[in-house]
Design an enzyme around this catalytic site. Structure first.
Site, PDB file in Angstrom:
ATOM      1  N   ASN A 151       0.818  -1.231   0.000  1.00 49.59           N
ATOM      2  CA  ASN A 151       0.000   0.000   0.000  1.00 49.59           C
ATOM      3  C   ASN A 151       0.848   1.276   0.000  1.00 49.59           C
ATOM      4  OD1 ASN A 151       0.741  -0.627   2.644  1.00 49.59           O
ATOM      5  ND2 ASN A 151      -1.123   0.219   3.519  1.00 49.59           N
ATOM      6  N   GLU A 249       3.643  -4.324  12.627  1.00 48.36           N
ATOM      7  CA  GLU A 249       2.777  -3.172  12.313  1.00 48.36           C
ATOM      8  C   GLU A 249       1.589  -3.740  11.553  1.00 48.36           C
ATOM      9  OE1 GLU A 249       3.161  -0.163  13.251  1.00 48.36           O
ATOM     10  OE2 GLU A 249       5.279  -0.039  13.807  1.00 48.36           O
ATOM     11  N   CYS A 283      -3.392   1.547   6.620  1.00 46.41           N
ATOM     12  CA  CYS A 283      -3.687   0.871   7.892  1.00 46.41           C
ATOM     13  C   CYS A 283      -4.302   1.835   8.906  1.00 46.41           C
ATOM     14  CB  CYS A 283      -2.455   0.194   8.456  1.00 46.41           C
ATOM     15  SG  CYS A 283      -1.073   1.300   8.682  1.00 46.41           S
ATOM     16  N   GLU A 457       7.638   2.227  15.125  1.00 44.06           N
ATOM     17  CA  GLU A 457       8.632   2.688  14.156  1.00 44.06           C
ATOM     18  C   GLU A 457       8.630   4.210  14.209  1.00 44.06           C
ATOM     19  OE1 GLU A 457       7.396   0.767  10.469  1.00 44.06           O
ATOM     20  OE2 GLU A 457       8.613  -0.975  10.973  1.00 44.06           O
TER      21      GLU A 457
HETATM   22  P1  NAD Z   1      -2.663 -10.622   2.745  1.00 43.26           P
HETATM   23  O1  NAD Z   1      -3.058 -10.799   4.168  1.00 43.26           O
HETATM   24  O2  NAD Z   1      -2.551 -11.813   1.872  1.00 43.26           O
HETATM   25  O3  NAD Z   1      -1.236  -9.884   2.653  1.00 43.26           O
HETATM   26  C1  NAD Z   1      -0.915  -8.717   3.376  1.00 43.26           C
HETATM   27  C2  NAD Z   1       0.587  -8.490   3.172  1.00 43.26           C
HETATM   28  O4  NAD Z   1       1.308  -9.539   3.809  1.00 43.26           O
HETATM   29  C3  NAD Z   1       1.028  -8.556   1.710  1.00 43.26           C
HETATM   30  O5  NAD Z   1       2.033  -7.600   1.519  1.00 43.26           O
HETATM   31  C4  NAD Z   1       1.576  -9.969   1.528  1.00 43.26           C
HETATM   32  O6  NAD Z   1       2.602 -10.053   0.554  1.00 43.26           O
HETATM   33  C5  NAD Z   1       2.137 -10.252   2.883  1.00 43.26           C
HETATM   34  N1  NAD Z   1       2.089 -11.651   3.259  1.00 43.26           N
HETATM   35  C6  NAD Z   1       1.034 -12.492   3.170  1.00 43.26           C
HETATM   36  N2  NAD Z   1       1.344 -13.703   3.679  1.00 43.26           N
HETATM   37  C7  NAD Z   1       2.640 -13.619   4.085  1.00 43.26           C
HETATM   38  C8  NAD Z   1       3.528 -14.518   4.715  1.00 43.26           C
HETATM   39  N3  NAD Z   1       3.148 -15.753   5.082  1.00 43.26           N
HETATM   40  N4  NAD Z   1       4.784 -14.089   4.989  1.00 43.26           N
HETATM   41  C9  NAD Z   1       5.189 -12.835   4.692  1.00 43.26           C
HETATM   42  N5  NAD Z   1       4.381 -11.938   4.109  1.00 43.26           N
HETATM   43  C10 NAD Z   1       3.110 -12.312   3.827  1.00 43.26           C
HETATM   44  O7  NAD Z   1      -3.690  -9.625   2.130  1.00 43.26           O
HETATM   45  P2  NAD Z   1      -3.676  -8.669   0.874  1.00 43.26           P
HETATM   46  O8  NAD Z   1      -4.855  -9.013   0.025  1.00 43.26           O
HETATM   47  O9  NAD Z   1      -2.347  -8.515   0.201  1.00 43.26           O
HETATM   48  O10 NAD Z   1      -3.955  -7.336   1.655  1.00 43.26           O
HETATM   49  C11 NAD Z   1      -5.190  -7.155   2.297  1.00 43.26           C
HETATM   50  C12 NAD Z   1      -5.099  -7.049   3.768  1.00 43.26           C
HETATM   51  O11 NAD Z   1      -3.779  -6.838   4.224  1.00 43.26           O
HETATM   52  C13 NAD Z   1      -5.877  -5.838   4.205  1.00 43.26           C
HETATM   53  O12 NAD Z   1      -7.154  -6.208   4.581  1.00 43.26           O
HETATM   54  C14 NAD Z   1      -5.084  -5.242   5.335  1.00 43.26           C
HETATM   55  O13 NAD Z   1      -5.626  -5.644   6.562  1.00 43.26           O
HETATM   56  C15 NAD Z   1      -3.732  -5.857   5.236  1.00 43.26           C
HETATM   57  N6  NAD Z   1      -2.670  -4.893   4.909  1.00 43.26           N
HETATM   58  C16 NAD Z   1      -2.218  -4.111   5.912  1.00 43.26           C
HETATM   59  C17 NAD Z   1      -1.234  -3.192   5.660  1.00 43.26           C
HETATM   60  C18 NAD Z   1      -0.709  -2.304   6.746  1.00 43.26           C
HETATM   61  O14 NAD Z   1      -0.137  -1.275   6.434  1.00 43.26           O
HETATM   62  N7  NAD Z   1      -0.838  -2.676   8.015  1.00 43.26           N
HETATM   63  C19 NAD Z   1      -0.714  -3.086   4.376  1.00 43.26           C
HETATM   64  C20 NAD Z   1      -1.185  -3.924   3.361  1.00 43.26           C
HETATM   65  C21 NAD Z   1      -2.169  -4.842   3.646  1.00 43.26           C
END
Ligand code: NAD
Length: 475
Positions: A151, A249, A283, A457
């Protein structure tokens, strides 16, 4: 021209060979932008060995020297902001001005850590015998592994790199495969700023495979992750099984409390624009709007008007205020939230559906009349959808705001000092913004409580997760 994509290991940009490649898609057009090479096992082993070797010299490099490199990274980031930003718009979707702004703001993280690493102090504890000296020193923890999301691809990665590198640690970072250009550009910035080989290594792959391999490696001493709560819990559990330090985070579901005595129109306008920043994929995006009864109609009218006026389009086009969602998964997720909302009696007063048949566009959306246990009120939407609801008094709104397992950001609009004090004390959140948005500065700590994470952070706290404490007593 889109960013040339590569791994970065031991000071070398690597691609090709028999490595698997993943297509990177432009979310505004669904066109293929480039091919991202995945790391092989041998690549991961090479990154681990390089980070371990580099740590032996980097930990002894003076903070002054580390700071010089970080400062140069900040300068180079500003010089290259337009190009890096354009690539972020291409592979992540946000409007160009937001993408360039991300680089300019984040260059400050490099500046701040360049200065602050010179102030990683220990202390002297008065001894019980006069011939004894008691010292507390703080040492870099060692090789770190970091996993960053799509994001804010530049922001999330640079925050982790400058904290690790500034503390004297070395790092292997897996960036977001959906939006990888900013992380490759970051590797180039550090490379050009003179960071020695092996201090920073960038890898790509199947997220769960890479993270499991790195977390289980005895070489890695600390894990830092930004992403969703479920993935954060999995990674923290794995790190716990190997007794490794974590910084997490994670997601939130940020409540907004608008009291009757607030300046309603300006609050509604600010919140509508802030809600749609990065199409709500933030987030700390305001995600649950609680508005006091007398202010409700006026707030909703102005909020909906501004939400409805936002120009949605390709982030490279002039005048675009909101781009597409970053990938198809988010559009499907918005549709599921709205299905649940309609089943739970919600009224869609703006937007409500996908836009166009090319690209991952979703209309800015406002939903009212939802019960507190509907999905939109309990799960982080991570998209351009805002549920708005009423409340009567402070005790009630605090109870409802604190009712979820998350505790990241929160927002309060009031002109009463008493209310501001009461709710800032009462909100279970890592960050409370009153009458403005003021988080995520280099000099202020950013982080959540409860399920939203562990550690901070930025701010003075920034190096805490990357240092171990050693006590030395000498007679
Ligand atoms: P997701 O849960 O599949 O992935 C979220 C992030 O985690 C992605 O960047 C992905 O590459 C990474 N990831 C997933 N599984 C992983 C693993 N086992 N090991 C290491 N990294 C892993 O979901 P998505 O469809 O990519 O994103 C949607 C959700 O993710 C949102 O609903 C939101 O809650 C969350 N998100 C949060 C933030 C934040 O800034 N906190 C940023 C991006 C996404």
């Amino acid at each position: 021209m889109y960013q040339d994509l590569a791994l970065y290991i031991d000071g070398e940009f690597i691609k090709g060979g028999d490595r698997h490649e993943q297509e990177v898609i432009n979310p505004a057009t669904q066109e293929v932008l480039g091919q991202l090479p995945h790391a092989t096992r041998a690549d991961l082993d090479r990154a681990l060995a390089a980070a371990q070797r580099a740590f032996e010299t980097w930990k002894k490099t003076s903070p002054l020297e580390r700071g010089k490199i970080l400062r140069r990274v900040g300068e180079l980031a500003r010089e290259r902001a337009r190009d890096i930003g354009r690539n972020i718009t291409l592979d992540q979707g946000k409007p160009l001005a937001e993408a360039v702004g991300e680089i300019m703001v984040c260059a400050e993280h490099a500046d701040w850590h360049a200065e602050e690493c010179r102030r990683i102090y220990g202390r002297v504890i008065p001894p019980r015998q006069p011939n004894v000296r008691q010292l507390v020193v703080r040492e870099p923890i060692g090789v770190c592994a970091a996993f960053t999301p799509w994001n804010f691809p530049f922001n999330q990665a640079i925050r982790k790199i400058v904290a690790a590198v500034g503390a004297g640690c070395t790092l292997i970072l897996k960036g977001p495969e959906d939006s990888p250009s900013a992380v490759v550009a970051l590797a180039q910035l550090f490379h050009d700023a003179g960071l020695p080989p092996g201090v920073l290594n960038i890898v790509w792959g199947v997220p769960a495979e890479v993270s499991t391999y790195l977390i289980e490696s005895p070489i890695v001493r600390k894990i830092s992750f930004t992403g969703s709560v479920p993935v954060g819990k999995q990674l923290a559990a794995l790190a716990g099984a190997h007794m490794k330090r974590v910084t997490m985070e994670l997601g939130g579901h940020s409540p907004v409390l608008v009291f009757d005595d607030a300046d309603i129109d300006p609050a509604a306008e600010m919140l509508a624009r802030f809600k749609l920043r990065n199409a709500g994929q933030v987030c700390v995006s305001p995600t649950r709007f609680y508005v006091q009864e007398k202010a409700y109609d006026r707030f909703l009218a102005r909020f909906t008007e501004v939400i409805g006026s936002i120009k949605v389009g390709n982030g490279l086009e002039d005048g675009t205020q909101m781009g597409p969602l970053a990938h198809e998964r988010r559009v499907l997720s918005m549709e599921q939230f709205l299905d649940d909302a309609s089943q739970r009696g919600g009224k869609v007063v703006a937007g409500g559906s996908r836009l166009g048949d090319k690209g991952y566009f979703f209309a800015p959306t406002v939903v009212t009349d939802l019960p507190d246990d509907s999905r939109l009120m309990t799960d982080e939407p991570f998209g351009p959808v805002a549920p708005v609801t009423r409340f009567k008094d402070t005790a009630e709104v605090l109870r409802r705001a604190n009712s979820l397992p998350f505790g990241l950001a929160s927002y309060v609009f009031t002109n009463s000092l008493k209310t501001a004090t009461e709710v800032s004390n009462g909100l279970e959140a890592g960050m409370v913004n009153i009458n403005h948005f003021g988080m995520a500065l280099a000099e202020t700590p950013f982080g959540g409580i409860k399920d939203s994470g562990i550690g901070s952070e930025g701010g003075l706290e920034t190096f805490d997760g990357y240092l171990v404490t050693k006590f030395i007593t000498q007679a």
